[in-house]
Design a protein around this motif. Structure first.
Motif, mmCIF file in Angstrom:
data_model
loop_
_atom_site.group_PDB
_atom_site.id
_atom_site.type_symbol
_atom_site.label_atom_id
_atom_site.label_comp_id
_atom_site.label_asym_id
_atom_site.label_seq_id
_atom_site.Cartn_x
_atom_site.Cartn_y
_atom_site.Cartn_z
ATOM 1 N N TYR A 1 -12.252 13.971 22.605
ATOM 2 C CA TYR A 1 -12.754 13.291 21.415
ATOM 3 C C TYR A 1 -12.266 13.991 20.141
ATOM 4 N N THR A 2 -12.400 15.323 20.138
ATOM 5 C CA THR A 2 -12.044 16.082 18.943
ATOM 6 C C THR A 2 -10.546 16.026 18.666
ATOM 7 N N VAL A 3 -9.740 16.342 19.694
ATOM 8 C CA VAL A 3 -8.291 16.380 19.484
ATOM 9 C C VAL A 3 -7.773 15.002 19.078
ATOM 10 N N SER A 4 -8.211 13.951 19.790
ATOM 11 C CA SER A 4 -7.640 12.642 19.479
ATOM 12 C C SER A 4 -8.092 12.151 18.105
ATOM 13 N N THR A 5 -9.376 12.326 17.767
ATOM 14 C CA THR A 5 -9.797 11.829 16.450
ATOM 15 C C THR A 5 -9.135 12.631 15.319
ATOM 16 N N MET B 1 -11.936 21.111 8.923
ATOM 17 C CA MET B 1 -13.166 20.383 8.589
ATOM 18 C C MET B 1 -13.449 19.268 9.583
ATOM 19 N N ARG B 2 -12.415 18.520 9.919
ATOM 20 C CA ARG B 2 -12.635 17.382 10.812
ATOM 21 C C ARG B 2 -12.964 17.835 12.225
ATOM 22 N N THR B 3 -12.410 18.990 12.636
ATOM 23 C CA THR B 3 -12.718 19.502 13.966
ATOM 24 C C THR B 3 -14.201 19.846 14.071
ATOM 25 N N MET B 4 -14.709 20.537 13.058
ATOM 26 C CA MET B 4 -16.129 20.901 13.070
ATOM 27 C C MET B 4 -17.009 19.652 13.163
ATOM 28 N N VAL B 5 -16.652 18.634 12.386
ATOM 29 C CA VAL B 5 -17.461 17.420 12.377
ATOM 30 C C VAL B 5 -17.355 16.684 13.718
ATOM 31 N N ALA B 6 -16.135 16.626 14.279
ATOM 32 C CA ALA B 6 -15.958 15.895 15.533
ATOM 33 C C ALA B 6 -16.729 16.572 16.671
ATOM 34 N N LEU B 7 -16.752 17.897 16.668
ATOM 35 C CA LEU B 7 -17.474 18.615 17.730
ATOM 36 C C LEU B 7 -18.961 18.298 17.707
ATOM 37 N N THR B 8 -19.505 18.044 16.517
ATOM 38 C CA THR B 8 -20.931 17.759 16.426
ATOM 39 C C THR B 8 -21.191 16.294 16.085
#
Lengths: 277, 313
Positions: free
Chosen positions: B97-101, B242-249
């Protein structure tokens, strides 16, 4: 060739604009349809608009007005308390000599790494013990966990832009520190305060995870109440669309009002994180 | 005369000035402390105290459904977690989810930003439109997509699929399609963020470098890879972090659209921690999952920050 290229650029831009606007536009259109029109196949782009869904949603048996009120109380409460705490703290971080200032700044940044789900579990248990579930103070306090670090960082960036001379001039005049802050500095960051208020309000209005755990019959913001219109037996499509529009309207207005500042508002924590501090 | 007088009284004056200075500094410290303390205390109470409490709960068995079994179990929850296939699956889904988004957001956002730089008119309209998804509540976005876009034989996407000859699909009922759907929804909502940030940095790039490159007859691809991309790297890395942190949560949109389902097909680690705690009511084990998520978040951000430092150094 030139024409072809600019045409391609235009088409590409239009396609993506459309992709972004469409889901929102479609919800708006659906909110003005009757249940028959909304269920029509193929989907109707042209139809006789009606306010029936809004009438139902606002004044019907399942009125969401109490939920809108709930959202407003939560968002305004969060914003007021956040600003009262964040503005002085941001001023101290931006302008004053404090021992351990760097660690305080780092601490504020690190608190944002804690996943919200890790905050809500202990918070839920604590609130259950003291009987604060489904209360405004219960939900507003936990909203500080994300609104406060954000507001502090955003305000720090505005305080740093105030020229030092303002303060020095006030100090020469013999004004006390608090007077200087209140009379001289705060008016300088009025714009920054307005922007911060907008973003804190917006984040509180949009929050979902904490709300879904803590809400009940008393505190039930719009984001939670929209589930009233979706059930296994039937979905009230037009009313669901109307509720979505009601939930979207305030933040879209605020977003457009604050559009000049949105990039700053969205990136402030990260810029601070690795950059200047 | 006045000079001599000033000289003779110079020493005591200087001393008191020093004292005054010290006093002044002490006052400033106190003042700053008074301004900072309430906010720091509030943060302590709303973030740090819960963290310690969370770790404490993760060392307990705490089932709201079976309170009579509650008690201290030490590292038992973590031992169980390491052998829990659902945990490893959810971790894998979090990574997908994180990598693709993040990749999609940066790629599309950058492409659009470059496109917009070429446009002579209509930039403002485009910028305002880009704000719309970003300010919306992910819960509302999820609801809109789930009902008006993806509902079989009703949603617009399904209508397009039927019209295009692919037939009606159960977008949220099929495990693979459901995962793709939640990734698309997240990408839809947050690409404008990457777009706006990258556009801002693109607009701030110095024009004269490009002039020089043009004179050197660098073609547009060379200009992009040799000039634009390196100059944009700090902004790109920032967006990625920033986007990685948000995608993880990420939570609200997935919760509204699939609630982690069908089965556990879209149950990223964050959702697993939530479901374990508040649907299955095992708060002890749920806390251990939340701690695991925290550890993953810290590790990934550590790596990303290292990357950032390396690039800038």
């Amino acid at each position: 060739m030139r024409h072809l290229r600019s045409a391609a650029i235009l088409i590409g831009a239009l396609v993506f604009t459309f992709a972004w606007v469409f889901p929102i536009l479609w919800s708006v259109l659906n909110s003005f349809k009757t249940e028959q029109d909304i269920l029509a196949y193929p989907p109707k782009l042209f139809f006789e608009p009606t306010l029936a869904a809004y009438r139902q949603v606002l004044f019907g048996a399942q009125s969401i007005l109490p939920n809108v009120w709930s959202s407003i109380v939560i968002s305004v409460g969060t914003t007021v308390i956040t600003m009262i705490l964040a503005v002085p703290a941001a001023y101290a971080l931006a302008r004053l000599q404090v021992p351990g200032k760097k660690s305080a700044g780092f601490y504020i940044l690190v608190t944002q790494m804690l996943p919200p789900v890790g905050i809500i579990i202990p918070y839920f248990l604590a609130l259950r013990n003291i009987g604060w579930m489904d209360t405004y103070h219960g939900i507003i306090i936990i909203y500080l966990s994300f609104s406060l670090p954000f507001a502090i960082w955003l305000m720090v960036s505005y305080f740093e832009d105030v020229p030092w001379e303002m303060e020095e001039a006030a100090a020469v005049d013999g004004a006390g520190r608090l007077t200087t802050l209140w009379r001289i500095i705060i008016p300088q960051v009025k714009g920054g305060i307005a922007v911060t208020v907008v973003f804190v309000f917006l984040n509180a209005w949009n929050e979902f995870l904490f709300a879904v755990v803590l809400s009940g019959n008393t505190v039930r913001p719009v984001t939670i109440a929209m589930f009233n219109f979706v059930s296994v037996e039937q979905t009230l499509w037009a009313q669901l669309a109307a509720v979505s529009v009601v939930a979207m309207l305030p933040v879209v207005i605020l977003g457009i009002v604050a559009q000049q500042h949105i990039v700053k508002g969205l990136t402030v924590g990260a810029v601070k994180g690795g950059g200047r501090r | 005369m006045p000079e001599a007088g000033a000289f003779s009284s110079g020493e005591p004056d200087g001393l008191s000035a020093q004292n005054l200075d010290r006093l002044e500094r002490l006052r400033e410290k106190r003042f700053a402390g008074a301004l900072l303390a309430p906010a720091l205390l509030a943060l302590l109470a709303t973030t740090t105290f819960p963290l310690f409490f969370l770790v404490w709960i993760s060392a307990q068995r705490k089932d709201l459904a079976m309170p009579f079994m509650d008690g201290f179990v030490g590292l038992e929850n973590y031992r169980q977690l390491l052998g829990d296939p659902r945990f490893w699956e959810s971790l894998g889904l979090s990574m997908i989810y994180t990598v693709s988004t993040v990749v999609l957001q940066v790629a599309i956002g950058l492409a659009l930003a470059l496109l917009l730089m070429k446009m002579k008119r209509g930039q403002t309209l485009f910028r305002i439109i880009a704000i719309l998804p970003v300010v919306l509540s992910p819960a509302v976005v999820g609801m809109v997509w789930r009902s008006f876009m993806l509902t079989p034989e009703f949603g617009v996407i399904d209508y397009l699929s039927i019209t295009a000859g692919f037939g009606s699909r159960n977008w949220l009922g099929d495990p693979t399609l459901a995962m793709i759907s939640v990734i698309v929804i997240h990408t839809w909502q947050w690409t404008p963020f990457a777009f706006m940030v990258l556009l801002a940095s693109l607009a701030a790039l110095p024009e004269d470098i490009y002039e020089a490159a043009r004179i050197d007859r660098a073609n547009s691809w060379q200009r992009f890879t040799r000039i634009t991309l390196p100059l944009l790297r700090p902004a790109i890395v920032m967006v990625v972090i920033m986007r990685t942190m948000v995608a993880l949560t990420a939570f609200a949109a997935i919760y509204v659209v699939t609630a982690g389902g069908p089965g556990t097909a879209t149950e990223i680690l964050n959702l697993y921690a939530y479901r374990k705690s508040f649907t299955e009511l095992s708060l002890g084990y749920g806390s251990a999952l939340a701690v695991a998520l925290l550890i993953v978040t810290v590790l990934i951000s550590f790596v990303l920050f290292l990357l950032r430092r390396e690039r800038t150094a």
